[in-house]
Enzyme design. Sequence first.
Site, PDB file in Angstrom:
ATOM      1  N   HIS A   1       0.822  -1.224   0.000  1.00 30.47           N
ATOM      2  CA  HIS A   1       0.000   0.000   0.000  1.00 30.47           C
ATOM      3  C   HIS A   1       0.853   1.269   0.000  1.00 30.47           C
ATOM      4  O   HIS A   1       0.300   2.369  -0.007  1.00 30.47           O
ATOM      5  CB  HIS A   1      -0.938   0.017   1.204  1.00 30.47           C
ATOM      6  CG  HIS A   1      -2.009  -1.032   1.166  1.00 30.47           C
ATOM      7  ND1 HIS A   1      -2.874  -1.161   0.108  1.00 30.47           N
ATOM      8  CD2 HIS A   1      -2.346  -2.003   2.046  1.00 30.47           C
ATOM      9  CE1 HIS A   1      -3.700  -2.173   0.336  1.00 30.47           C
ATOM     10  NE2 HIS A   1      -3.390  -2.711   1.503  1.00 30.47           N
TER      11      HIS A   1
ATOM     12  N   ASP B   1      -2.935 -10.559  -2.555  1.00 27.42           N
ATOM     13  CA  ASP B   1      -3.484 -10.061  -1.295  1.00 27.42           C
ATOM     14  C   ASP B   1      -4.959  -9.734  -1.482  1.00 27.42           C
ATOM     15  O   ASP B   1      -5.387  -9.334  -2.571  1.00 27.42           O
ATOM     16  CB  ASP B   1      -2.705  -8.810  -0.875  1.00 27.42           C
ATOM     17  CG  ASP B   1      -2.996  -8.371   0.547  1.00 27.42           C
ATOM     18  OD1 ASP B   1      -4.086  -7.810   0.778  1.00 27.42           O
ATOM     19  OD2 ASP B   1      -2.140  -8.575   1.422  1.00 27.42           O
TER      20      ASP B   1
ATOM     21  N   ASP C   1      -4.681 -12.857   3.119  1.00 27.14           N
ATOM     22  CA  ASP C   1      -5.900 -12.474   3.825  1.00 27.14           C
ATOM     23  C   ASP C   1      -7.165 -12.746   3.020  1.00 27.14           C
ATOM     24  O   ASP C   1      -8.246 -12.301   3.397  1.00 27.14           O
ATOM     25  CB  ASP C   1      -5.836 -11.003   4.264  1.00 27.14           C
ATOM     26  CG  ASP C   1      -5.219 -10.097   3.217  1.00 27.14           C
ATOM     27  OD1 ASP C   1      -4.957 -10.568   2.100  1.00 27.14           O
ATOM     28  OD2 ASP C   1      -4.977  -8.918   3.525  1.00 27.14           O
TER      29      ASP C   1
END
Length: 438
Positions: A116, A155, A244
Amino acid sequence: MTSFMPRALNRTALILFPAFDWCISPTHPEREERLLYTRDQLIEEGLEDVDNIVFLNPELASHADIDRVHLCAPSSHKLLTESHLISAGATLRVARAVMDKEADNAFAIVRPPGHHAMQTVFGDRGFCIVNIEAIMIEYIRRHYGVKKIAIVDTDCHHGDGTQDIYYNDPDTLFISLHQDGRTLFPGTGFIRESGGPAANGYTINLPLPPNTGEDGFDMVMERVVMPILDEFKPELIINSAGQDNHYTDPITNMNFTAQGYARLNQRLNPDICVLEGGYSIEGALPYTNLGIILAMAGMDYSHVKEPDYDQARFRQPEEMTKYIAGVCDKALEVFENRGKSKEEALKKKVVSERKNIFYDTTGFNVDEVRQYHLCPDCPGFTEVTATSPRARIHAYTVPFNACPTCQRTARDLFGATQPIPQTITALQDRVADIYETK
């Protein structure tokens, strides 16, 4: 699971670094315990004794490695802790292991994560400060001369930072599989986000509906990811291996499994994996990391299953499968039309783009304007102006594949720019490996 392990078919290098001295808070999802259960699982499974699986030690990345990629305010020295330098440095170490043929492939199981982190950095967002994959990629390009690289981000959250850094680079293919941004941070990663004016079609986003399971990920890999990689023909494949998407993750809404992750990795066959997210500390990470390692090593992973694993519960509804098929079709269309808009963009010479970047951890917004200075002979260079409540950045950034004319023009513009109070004026030239500020 079993404790018996045969010899690995592939020589696989691993670095496991839990970052004991850094966390946002003691109870935050991104804390040292994330990797401690994984460490225990790998020891219990006897991976340290498996022939052809090699454990390496991390190292410190230099601030020059950081500044090659990022524009940090007030500076990389003031923003980063030693843990961030070790996390980034671990990716450099596994890169060298692969590039120097110490190993066939490698997995950096590290924290803090990085996908990010945008090119401009004012602090922590999405648990990330610096983009450890991008730092590794530019290190590889600088020291080994590799040009074409593919990043596949698995992700659950869209890899908006990696996308941002490589948005106008046609030599970096970025593919992100993630939960639909309408339902999850950072709220980006839509199919229309397909690349800058010099690289349109080289950013491929696959926003998947909540509760996507093994069938959905298998479909995306088979119909989109692997065909595009086959056509792009990268010299290296990097997996931003966020975990995740797992059905037990506390902050996402997907329905993926350790078996699914292992199968995805076997199919993708990446040269280097770098751990990103994954916050089910006990229920997912020990199983998903083990499955990925065994797949990379060319070993049997069929026994790696969560205690409550039942394949029948992970079947997705037919309507969801049809929806994902539509996402696949649109993503393939983006890639098929790659590069077609550059000629029209060249007529403008400079293309501007404005966006707002939210720093969720500290709760402030950054207003950023990019001006892509286009060139018929290369991707051109970019002028970036980013303003936050903390500081302002005005920078000229030259990519590794820029031509001498663009390199010279960016330097001249930097030289002619007068310093402004509270503003970091910078030249970031990856061709010359120079980072200057005034």
